[in-house]
Design an enzyme around this catalytic site. Structure first.
Site, PDB file in Angstrom:
ATOM      1  N   CYS A  25     -17.415 -12.452  11.201  1.00 21.33           N
ATOM      2  CA  CYS A  25     -16.198 -13.016  11.794  1.00 21.33           C
ATOM      3  C   CYS A  25     -15.043 -13.132  10.797  1.00 21.33           C
ATOM      4  CB  CYS A  25     -16.483 -14.381  12.406  1.00 21.33           C
ATOM      5  SG  CYS A  25     -17.732 -14.351  13.706  1.00 21.33           S
ATOM      6  N   HIS A  71     -11.876 -13.668  20.691  1.00 26.50           N
ATOM      7  CA  HIS A  71     -12.386 -13.538  19.317  1.00 26.50           C
ATOM      8  C   HIS A  71     -13.033 -12.170  19.141  1.00 26.50           C
ATOM      9  CE1 HIS A  71     -14.384 -14.108  15.601  1.00 26.50           C
ATOM     10  NE2 HIS A  71     -15.453 -14.765  16.014  1.00 26.50           N
ATOM     11  N   CYS A 125     -15.874 -19.956  10.673  1.00 28.41           N
ATOM     12  CA  CYS A 125     -17.300 -19.863  10.358  1.00 28.41           C
ATOM     13  C   CYS A 125     -17.718 -18.406  10.470  1.00 28.41           C
ATOM     14  CB  CYS A 125     -18.123 -20.743  11.293  1.00 28.41           C
ATOM     15  SG  CYS A 125     -17.987 -20.326  13.048  1.00 28.41           S
ATOM     16  N   GLY A 150     -21.230 -15.697  10.937  1.00 33.46           N
ATOM     17  CA  GLY A 150     -22.633 -15.526  11.258  1.00 33.46           C
ATOM     18  C   GLY A 150     -23.515 -15.406  10.025  1.00 33.46           C
TER      19      GLY A 150
END
Length: 408
Positions: free
Chosen positions: A94, A364, A394, A396
């Site tokens: 991300c 996203h 955040c 993964g």
């Protein structure tokens, strides 16, 4: 020894964000989205000699299929950049797009380049989350400390909601606010500086005539925000993931993470152009912002959503700033549960967080989000005459990333 120099963002553009699988970009290749974002950014700096660009760094969370084959280099060439411009694809899930910006800025700051491209692209319509053929190392399942690597991100959000005591009501209220802010921002034209309108081409066969019908339309707004979102509607949605369990393995009750209080899977791309002070002078460029600092930190994979709690203080320390110095915070809303946990734990001012809405409403597109939201920050700071902005998310498998920008 080369002297450390400043890195400035001189252009920032993105495509509209489409809903994956059913949205207006579902049949558009991610490399074509990236080409559009690159061309949009280049259009903002018409005086720039393209041969001055050293390299293109592109973030992509699932770099395979139509966004594989080093999509950075492919898209750079398709966008019409000179053969001399290199291309590399990077992956921090991300935070891939934000890491691309950081890496481009670092090349400039250490004196190895004067002009760089940083970008991100992702089609979650064409390449599913975890890729087409995910393959976990068997060792992940042989030890409790590693099993979190295999958790779906929704399950990690449930664990964050449980451990940080984030209620379903608070998650739904946060989600509603995301839609309301995004709709207000669209109505006010707040995204106009950053979005490059994209022409969607849809083709379908005409069996009677043996020809292919072609329909063209231009989209200029993100597809995700919904005017019909309500607390009542959000409250009717069922939890999308398994109920969380306590350390003994006993279920603790119904889950609270739903499709309505989670980020939307999406398609999109964003691109920024960074330049040194020398390049700004030589090419007659106008800086939008200075890249100030970056930090990434690891956290337990099973509660990956708390990553920004660890990354934000480090980015602030590198920048020599305090939390109160920030005027704008783009906190990627992977899930309302983790966003609220971060806001409360770090002590972020909610009025400064995602003033134009976040990923729950806007979408996203994984590896593209960092570049997309960086464009939001730098244009937003300039438009509102604010000084410092931060982008954080955040990641993964348990990471957090944060980058700070200063309007100049």
């Amino acid at each position: 020894m080369k002297q450390i120099q400043e890195a400035y963002i001189v252009a920032a553009s993105r495509t509209p964000i489409g809903k994956s699988h059913r949205g207006f970009l579902r049949n558009t290749r991610p490399d074509d989205l990236l080409v559009a974002a690159l061309r949009g950014a280049l259009a903002q700096v018409p005086s720039l000699d393209l041969k001055a660009i050293e390299d293109a760094i592109v973030g992509c969370a699932m770099p395979e299929g139509p966004q594989g084959l080093n999509v950075a280099r492919v898209a750079a060439l398709l966008a019409g950049l000179p053969d001399s411009v290199g291309g590399i694809t990077v992956n921090r899930f991300c935070a891939s797009g934000l890491s691309a910006v950081q890496m481009a800025a670092d090349r400039i700051r250490v004196g190895e380049a004067d002009v760089m491209i940083a970008a991100g692209c992702e089609s979650m319509s064409m390449v599913p989350m975890s890729g087409n053929v995910p393959s976990f190392n068997p060792a992940i399942f042989s030890a409790d400390e590693n099993i979190g690597i295999a958790y779906g991100m929704g399950m990690t959000a449930e664990k964050v909601a449980q451990q940080w005591n984030v209620s379903r009501a608070d998650q739904d209220a946060f989600a509603l606010a995301s839609h309301q802010k995004a709709l207000a921002a669209q109505a006010a034209g707040e995204f106009g500086d950053e979005i490059t309108p994209f022409e969607v081409i849809e083709r379908s066969p005409d069996l009677q005539t043996g020809t292919v019908r072609e329909r063209r339309r231009t989209v200029s707004l993100d597809e995700g925000p919904r005017a019909d979102t309500s607390i009542e509607g959000l409250g009717k949605l069922r939890p999308a993931f398994a109920a969380p369990k306590d350390p003994s393995g006993k279920a603790t009750g119904l889950g609270s993470v739903t499709a309505g209080n989670s980020s939307q899977t999406s398609d999109g791309a964003g691109a920024l152009i960074l330049a040194s002070e020398r390049a700004v002078r030589e090419h007659g460029l106008t800086p939008l912002a200075r890249f100030v600092s970056f930090a990434s930190k690891g956290v337990p994979p099973s509660i990956m959503g708390i990553g920004p709690i660890e990354a934000i203080p480090v980015a602030l320390r590198h920048a020599g700033l305090q939390l109160g110095d920030l005027d704008w915070v783009e906190l990627n809303e992977a899930f309302a549960a983790q966003a609220l946990a971060v806001i409360r734990s770090v002590g972020l001012d909610p009025s400064k967080v995602n003033p134009l809405g976040g990923a729950i409403a806007l979408g996203h597109p994984l590896g593209a989000t960092g570049a997309i939201r960086a464009a939001t920050v730098v244009h937003g700071l300039r438009r509102r005459q604010q000084r410092y902005g931060m982008l954080t998310m955040c990641v993964g498998t348990g990471q957090g990333a944060a980058g700070i920008f200063e309007r100049v």
